[in-house]
Design a protein around this motif. Sequence first.
Motif, PDB file in Angstrom:
ATOM      1  N   LEU A   1       0.832  -1.214   0.000  1.00 19.31           N
ATOM      2  CA  LEU A   1       0.000   0.000   0.000  1.00 19.31           C
ATOM      3  C   LEU A   1       0.866   1.263   0.000  1.00 19.31           C
ATOM      4  O   LEU A   1       0.523   2.258  -0.638  1.00 19.31           O
ATOM      5  CB  LEU A   1      -0.941   0.017   1.218  1.00 19.31           C
ATOM      6  CG  LEU A   1      -2.093  -0.984   1.233  1.00 19.31           C
ATOM      7  CD1 LEU A   1      -2.940  -0.783   2.483  1.00 19.31           C
ATOM      8  CD2 LEU A   1      -2.962  -0.852  -0.012  1.00 19.31           C
ATOM      9  N   THR A   2       1.982   1.213   0.714  1.00 22.51           N
ATOM     10  CA  THR A   2       2.849   2.401   0.713  1.00 22.51           C
ATOM     11  C   THR A   2       3.419   2.650  -0.688  1.00 22.51           C
ATOM     12  O   THR A   2       3.652   3.798  -1.063  1.00 22.51           O
ATOM     13  CB  THR A   2       4.015   2.287   1.722  1.00 22.51           C
ATOM     14  OG1 THR A   2       4.948   1.293   1.299  1.00 22.51           O
ATOM     15  CG2 THR A   2       3.518   1.991   3.119  1.00 22.51           C
ATOM     16  N   MET A   3       3.645   1.573  -1.449  1.00 22.15           N
ATOM     17  CA  MET A   3       4.141   1.770  -2.811  1.00 22.15           C
ATOM     18  C   MET A   3       3.067   2.411  -3.692  1.00 22.15           C
ATOM     19  O   MET A   3       3.363   3.256  -4.534  1.00 22.15           O
ATOM     20  CB  MET A   3       4.591   0.430  -3.411  1.00 22.15           C
ATOM     21  CG  MET A   3       5.849  -0.146  -2.798  1.00 22.15           C
ATOM     22  SD  MET A   3       7.232   1.023  -2.717  1.00 22.15           S
ATOM     23  CE  MET A   3       7.453   1.440  -4.448  1.00 22.15           C
ATOM     24  N   LEU A   4       1.821   1.999  -3.486  1.00 23.83           N
ATOM     25  CA  LEU A   4       0.729   2.638  -4.226  1.00 23.83           C
ATOM     26  C   LEU A   4       0.625   4.112  -3.856  1.00 23.83           C
ATOM     27  O   LEU A   4       0.431   4.974  -4.712  1.00 23.83           O
ATOM     28  CB  LEU A   4      -0.603   1.946  -3.923  1.00 23.83           C
ATOM     29  CG  LEU A   4      -0.853   0.604  -4.591  1.00 23.83           C
ATOM     30  CD1 LEU A   4      -2.226   0.079  -4.196  1.00 23.83           C
ATOM     31  CD2 LEU A   4      -0.753   0.727  -6.105  1.00 23.83           C
ATOM     32  N   MET A   5       0.782   4.365  -2.564  1.00 23.01           N
ATOM     33  CA  MET A   5       0.731   5.750  -2.091  1.00 23.01           C
ATOM     34  C   MET A   5       1.839   6.580  -2.737  1.00 23.01           C
ATOM     35  O   MET A   5       1.608   7.697  -3.202  1.00 23.01           O
ATOM     36  CB  MET A   5       0.870   5.723  -0.565  1.00 23.01           C
ATOM     37  CG  MET A   5       0.975   7.068   0.094  1.00 23.01           C
ATOM     38  SD  MET A   5       1.132   6.839   1.904  1.00 23.01           S
ATOM     39  CE  MET A   5       2.006   8.342   2.315  1.00 23.01           C
TER      40      MET A   5
ATOM     41  N   TRP B   1       3.331   5.994  -5.514  1.00 19.40           N
ATOM     42  CA  TRP B   1       3.026   6.159  -6.946  1.00 19.40           C
ATOM     43  C   TRP B   1       1.973   7.242  -7.142  1.00 19.40           C
ATOM     44  O   TRP B   1       2.096   8.092  -8.022  1.00 19.40           O
ATOM     45  CB  TRP B   1       2.551   4.828  -7.531  1.00 19.40           C
ATOM     46  CG  TRP B   1       2.418   4.849  -9.024  1.00 19.40           C
ATOM     47  CD1 TRP B   1       3.396   4.570  -9.936  1.00 19.40           C
ATOM     48  CD2 TRP B   1       1.236   5.161  -9.778  1.00 19.40           C
ATOM     49  NE1 TRP B   1       2.889   4.693 -11.211  1.00 19.40           N
ATOM     50  CE2 TRP B   1       1.578   5.057 -11.149  1.00 19.40           C
ATOM     51  CE3 TRP B   1      -0.068   5.523  -9.441  1.00 19.40           C
ATOM     52  CZ2 TRP B   1       0.656   5.295 -12.161  1.00 19.40           C
ATOM     53  CZ3 TRP B   1      -0.978   5.757 -10.455  1.00 19.40           C
ATOM     54  CH2 TRP B   1      -0.617   5.650 -11.805  1.00 19.40           C
ATOM     55  N   GLY B   2       0.961   7.233  -6.307  1.00 24.81           N
ATOM     56  CA  GLY B   2      -0.065   8.272  -6.384  1.00 24.81           C
ATOM     57  C   GLY B   2       0.524   9.660  -6.167  1.00 24.81           C
ATOM     58  O   GLY B   2       0.204  10.600  -6.888  1.00 24.81           O
ATOM     59  N   ASP B   3       1.426   9.771  -5.190  1.00 27.41           N
ATOM     60  CA  ASP B   3       2.071  11.059  -4.929  1.00 27.41           C
ATOM     61  C   ASP B   3       2.878  11.525  -6.129  1.00 27.41           C
ATOM     62  O   ASP B   3       2.883  12.694  -6.485  1.00 27.41           O
ATOM     63  CB  ASP B   3       3.015  10.946  -3.719  1.00 27.41           C
ATOM     64  CG  ASP B   3       2.261  11.041  -2.401  1.00 27.41           C
ATOM     65  OD1 ASP B   3       1.152  11.592  -2.393  1.00 27.41           O
ATOM     66  OD2 ASP B   3       2.795  10.554  -1.390  1.00 27.41           O
ATOM     67  N   LYS B   4       3.589  10.582  -6.744  1.00 25.16           N
ATOM     68  CA  LYS B   4       4.495  10.948  -7.829  1.00 25.16           C
ATOM     69  C   LYS B   4       3.748  11.312  -9.104  1.00 25.16           C
ATOM     70  O   LYS B   4       4.115  12.258  -9.793  1.00 25.16           O
ATOM     71  CB  LYS B   4       5.447   9.779  -8.096  1.00 25.16           C
ATOM     72  CG  LYS B   4       6.455  10.062  -9.209  1.00 25.16           C
ATOM     73  CD  LYS B   4       7.548   9.007  -9.222  1.00 25.16           C
ATOM     74  CE  LYS B   4       8.526   9.248 -10.369  1.00 25.16           C
ATOM     75  NZ  LYS B   4       9.521   8.149 -10.457  1.00 25.16           N
ATOM     76  N   TRP B   5       2.707  10.575  -9.442  1.00 26.85           N
ATOM     77  CA  TRP B   5       2.082  10.718 -10.752  1.00 26.85           C
ATOM     78  C   TRP B   5       0.729  11.393 -10.714  1.00 26.85           C
ATOM     79  O   TRP B   5       0.112  11.608 -11.748  1.00 26.85           O
ATOM     80  CB  TRP B   5       1.984   9.353 -11.431  1.00 26.85           C
ATOM     81  CG  TRP B   5       3.322   8.781 -11.696  1.00 26.85           C
ATOM     82  CD1 TRP B   5       3.957   7.813 -10.975  1.00 26.85           C
ATOM     83  CD2 TRP B   5       4.225   9.161 -12.745  1.00 26.85           C
ATOM     84  NE1 TRP B   5       5.202   7.561 -11.508  1.00 26.85           N
ATOM     85  CE2 TRP B   5       5.388   8.366 -12.600  1.00 26.85           C
ATOM     86  CE3 TRP B   5       4.169  10.091 -13.794  1.00 26.85           C
ATOM     87  CZ2 TRP B   5       6.480   8.487 -13.459  1.00 26.85           C
ATOM     88  CZ3 TRP B   5       5.251  10.195 -14.659  1.00 26.85           C
ATOM     89  CH2 TRP B   5       6.390   9.397 -14.480  1.00 26.85           C
ATOM     90  N   SER B   6       0.246  11.701  -9.553  1.00 26.34           N
ATOM     91  CA  SER B   6      -1.080  12.310  -9.509  1.00 26.34           C
ATOM     92  C   SER B   6      -1.047  13.675  -8.833  1.00 26.34           C
ATOM     93  O   SER B   6      -2.071  14.286  -8.577  1.00 26.34           O
ATOM     94  CB  SER B   6      -2.056  11.386  -8.786  1.00 26.34           C
ATOM     95  OG  SER B   6      -3.373  11.789  -9.026  1.00 26.34           O
TER      96      SER B   6
ATOM     97  N   PRO C   1      -0.998  15.811  -6.138  1.00 25.17           N
ATOM     98  CA  PRO C   1      -2.119  16.414  -5.421  1.00 25.17           C
ATOM     99  C   PRO C   1      -1.871  17.896  -5.175  1.00 25.17           C
ATOM    100  O   PRO C   1      -0.719  18.282  -4.918  1.00 25.17           O
ATOM    101  CB  PRO C   1      -2.162  15.645  -4.102  1.00 25.17           C
ATOM    102  CG  PRO C   1      -0.895  14.887  -4.009  1.00 25.17           C
ATOM    103  CD  PRO C   1      -0.176  14.955  -5.305  1.00 25.17           C
TER     104      PRO C   1
ATOM    105  N   PRO D   1       1.707  16.213  -0.959  1.00 22.97           N
ATOM    106  CA  PRO D   1       1.149  14.929  -0.531  1.00 22.97           C
ATOM    107  C   PRO D   1       0.269  15.061   0.714  1.00 22.97           C
ATOM    108  O   PRO D   1       0.630  15.779   1.645  1.00 22.97           O
ATOM    109  CB  PRO D   1       2.386  14.074  -0.250  1.00 22.97           C
ATOM    110  CG  PRO D   1       3.522  15.020  -0.128  1.00 22.97           C
ATOM    111  CD  PRO D   1       3.173  16.215  -0.936  1.00 22.97           C
ATOM    112  N   PRO D   2      -0.873  14.383   0.736  1.00 23.07           N
ATOM    113  CA  PRO D   2      -1.776  14.429   1.891  1.00 23.07           C
ATOM    114  C   PRO D   2      -1.180  13.774   3.126  1.00 23.07           C
ATOM    115  O   PRO D   2      -1.544  14.124   4.239  1.00 23.07           O
ATOM    116  CB  PRO D   2      -3.004  13.647   1.426  1.00 23.07           C
ATOM    117  CG  PRO D   2      -2.864  13.491  -0.045  1.00 23.07           C
ATOM    118  CD  PRO D   2      -1.416  13.581  -0.371  1.00 23.07           C
TER     119      PRO D   2
END
Lengths: 165, 165
Positions: free
Chosen positions: A91-95, A97-102, A104, A108-109
């Motif tokens: 899950l931390t890897m998904l997080m 990835w979300g931070d890097k490519w999305s 916010p 980061p939240p």
Amino acid sequence: MNRFTEMHCSIAQAVGVVGEPWTPLILRDLFLGVRRFDDLAADLGVSRNLLTQRLERLMAAGVVERLPYQERPVRYEYHLTEAGRDIVPALTMLMAWGDKWSTPPGGPPALLIHSCGEQFTPVVACPHCGGEVTAESITMVGGPGAAPGPGTWVLAGGSGPVEAG
Amino acid sequence: MNRFTEMHCSIAQAVGVVGEPWTPLILRDLFLGVRRFDDLAADLGVSRNLLTQRLERLMAAGVVERLPYQERPVRYEYHLTEAGRDIVPALTMLMAWGDKWSTPPGGPPALLIHSCGEQFTPVVACPHCGGEVTAESITMVGGPGAAPGPGTWVLAGGSGPVEAG
DNA sequence: TCGACATAGTTCAGATTTTGAACTGACCGA
DNA sequence: TCGGTCAGTTCAAAATCTGAACTATGTCGA
């Protein structure tokens, strides 16, 4: 059980158990300490019947357990099992990835702090050499359990390295 | 865009883009070299209209790109972009979790070989100390982009470390 | 003893998504 | 001209999800 858990692929297995809609966020909340049914429903905004169903599936899969926190009336809390805690690094890897490519707005939240004291961005590593694992630095080969069937012909037969990328 | 990508949570962002049903397996196949529409549909067993829709969403998100591999008639192949290749390490963590907790009959269907030459089980690490990242060794804190709203109250306001586990 | 409140669900109609099978259109090769 | 390949599109039926209301059990205060 769903069609993903019946495939001969470990990614499909994982996706079949923890990849259903809402499930990764349920696991995130349980990790963060949101443990009660009403709190989960309110925090996530998921419909209550679906939350019931997801928790049941996670319990059946051994990822989550339900423990009473009071008697009279009996009330339960949901907790991650060892298998559930073991999904947290993914899950931390998904997080990350979300931070890097999305990107916010406002940054980061959430941030991660490791037990070494540093705030960090997680990376996947090879435990032998300590080097980073990237799409370019790995190869997949058929393993002992390789079998023909949906989702596996690429590796079927253990026929050697697959050129990927 | 779906309800997950509208949440102020990087896990939700990632899940909103690459967490829809079939998408992780589409990415796996693209990584392994299955690039054509018919091959993807046949390998995965996904319905063709849904495959069309998923590929469109992945292209819109910049995770996949469509490149012509011949003219007359024009035929296209799907490739991972940099963002797509960047999700591969997270996929290997899901694979490792599936191998560990879903014990496939006969052993793992696939194995990973790192560029160092060793077959390995990937781990998530802290780049500062090199130590392993586990549910027990990390803390989440609110980041600069923390905001109230569904899926974030736990960390809202950057109110300091959250006890997790 | 009555009513309000809290928690953990269940029920169900309507909306959305997914499946599965057939169909389209462009082109090739015999 | 016929059959085959590739990359989709169409559409009805099935499955899943949402949202709101309802149930069940027990507490607390007046």
